[in-house]
Scaffold this motif. Sequence first.
Motif, PDB file in Angstrom:
ATOM      1  N   GLU A  98     -15.912  14.402   0.607  1.00  0.00           N
ATOM      2  CA  GLU A  98     -15.676  13.959  -0.771  1.00  0.00           C
ATOM      3  C   GLU A  98     -15.803  15.109  -1.771  1.00  0.00           C
TER       4      GLU A  98
ATOM      5  N   PRO B 172      -7.345   2.564   4.958  1.00  0.00           N
ATOM      6  CA  PRO B 172      -8.552   2.046   5.605  1.00  0.00           C
ATOM      7  C   PRO B 172      -8.468   0.569   5.957  1.00  0.00           C
ATOM      8  N   GLU B 173      -7.786  -0.214   5.106  1.00  0.00           N
ATOM      9  CA  GLU B 173      -7.755  -1.658   5.379  1.00  0.00           C
ATOM     10  C   GLU B 173      -6.880  -1.989   6.583  1.00  0.00           C
TER      11      GLU B 173
ATOM     12  N   ASP C  52     -18.017   4.006   7.936  1.00  0.00           N
ATOM     13  CA  ASP C  52     -18.020   5.445   7.656  1.00  0.00           C
ATOM     14  C   ASP C  52     -16.626   6.044   7.799  1.00  0.00           C
TER      15      ASP C  52
ATOM     16  N   ARG D  38      -6.928  10.069  -0.770  1.00  0.00           N
ATOM     17  CA  ARG D  38      -7.066  10.555  -2.148  1.00  0.00           C
ATOM     18  C   ARG D  38      -6.831  12.061  -2.245  1.00  0.00           C
TER      19      ARG D  38
ATOM     20  N   ASN E 143     -19.084  12.207   5.279  1.00  0.00           N
ATOM     21  CA  ASN E 143     -18.444  11.748   4.046  1.00  0.00           C
ATOM     22  C   ASN E 143     -18.779  12.589   2.806  1.00  0.00           C
TER      23      ASN E 143
ATOM     24  N   ALA F 186     -10.226   6.764   3.224  1.00  0.00           N
ATOM     25  CA  ALA F 186      -9.965   6.587   1.788  1.00  0.00           C
ATOM     26  C   ALA F 186      -9.994   7.938   1.076  1.00  0.00           C
ATOM     27  N   THR F 187     -10.951   8.784   1.457  1.00  0.00           N
ATOM     28  CA  THR F 187     -11.061  10.103   0.819  1.00  0.00           C
ATOM     29  C   THR F 187      -9.874  10.987   1.187  1.00  0.00           C
TER      30      THR F 187
ATOM     31  N   ARG G 145     -13.732   4.434   7.632  1.00  0.00           N
ATOM     32  CA  ARG G 145     -12.841   3.912   6.586  1.00  0.00           C
ATOM     33  C   ARG G 145     -13.059   4.661   5.276  1.00  0.00           C
ATOM     34  N   ARG G 146     -14.328   5.006   5.031  1.00  0.00           N
ATOM     35  CA  ARG G 146     -14.621   5.778   3.812  1.00  0.00           C
ATOM     36  C   ARG G 146     -13.973   7.165   3.909  1.00  0.00           C
TER      37      ARG G 146
END
Lengths: 54, 437
Positions: free
Chosen positions: B210, B230-231, B238, B248, B206, B244-245, B240-241
């Motif tokens: 990021e 992610p949801e 980890d 983005r 991550n 999300a990145t 899901r994070r």
Amino acid sequence: MYINPQQCIGCGVCVEVCPVAAIYSADSLPAKWRHYAEVNRSYFMRRTNVDDIF
Amino acid sequence: MTSFKVAVVGSGPAGMYAIQHLLEQSLFDVDIDLFERLPTPWGLVRAGVAPDHPEKKLIADRLFRFFLKRDNVRFFGNVEIGSDISHDQLTASYDAVIYAVGASGDKALEIPGEQLPGCCSARRFVAWYNGHPDCRHLQFDLSGPRAVIVGTGNVALDVARMLTLPVTELARTDIADHALEALQASRVNEVILLGRRGCQQAAFHNPELEELLHLDGVEVQIEADDLLPPERTDADWDTRRKLATLIRLQARRVAAPAKRIVFKFHHSPVAVSGDTHVTGVQVQTHEGSGPPGTIDCGLLLRAIGYRGRALPGLPFDMRAGVISNVAGRVMDGVVPRTGVYVTGWIRRGPRGVIGSNKQCAAETVACLLADARAGKLSRRSDDSVAQALTAIAGQVVSFGGWQRIDRTERQAGSAQRRPRIKQTDIGELLVSAGGEQ
């Protein structure tokens, strides 16, 4: 590594001794790593939605 | 108190944590001799960690350095075990030997054309930009617009950043001068990373992913079938994070991007194109349905993993690429080789971060101490190796010699507002180590 906010007493000793200077108090995080305060919180909440980390 | 002589081979994180555990126990007195193939210590902290990650290198200054200052620890740099000193010589003159030699080879793609110039391991590219003396002479063709990296782990991301970071930023780091010069002239403006599996299985961590959100002037594109919000997945926290990145990164708008990083997940290389030099790579999508497509490129780097190399005289597990061992005890089949231990990547394979080696070394040192308590160590140690090395004194770098190199590099760096300017030539390093001697 994550720091449990329920157990941390905020004494700052870990900030001093960390050999790679990886620990900051939340309000002095450098811009590049500012989102880590939320990453840390989210880790302990383990909620489904990690979208608001950033 | 009983005293033991221990040899540690390799001064990267694995060797340094082994020394820390030996120094911090109170069962025995230990005298430690540390052997390092290069004139400079710290292994991949110096030659692996990316130049734009100076915070990761602090460990050498703020922790490892203090172990070498101890009276009962001696540093022998520029001494190769297996050539300058044989393994047998080492085991004969120490009560215990810990090999912490890391993984000095790499996995092959095993596809046609892999041997063509222009195709290289990311490991060697990293060693080149970090000024490893073995790789200072390498030349990379950066004249084309596109480079392809096979793999999506942290090493792949390091290399992608090095190829896309603004040169002004690189010029503030301790990147090797020859690499800075080559990257200044680079015309690569697109770096494609090929991931065999989906983005949810990608090997990057991550923090490294990021970091791409902060790359100035670099656009990031993600091609993945499994890039879900992610949801909407039941993946672990980890992953899901990471999702999300990635989302983005995908949505991030970079004004007038100078360079681009493209992740192509579910893509595997099947052949390298080119007659005398790499001109492209043929890739197959995961489904493998259609014919392979070709991506034109002048540089192809494989970042699919390091691999340990066998040491003559020690049992080697070909499948895992490690010296055969159980919990750090070197094993001949089911029989432990008394007094010989391994730790770090050569023990468990090329995985984990710098700190992972601390726990690894704790287990190895615990085995050594248990054997010492059980009276299994030889107790025949002498000082013959150190004495043999006095014959080539001008070639051997002591801790004082390293401190002189370190000072020289930092002084040269401060004039240019850089952390240091690395010396990359063995002869030059030996001159700096000699100092006023």
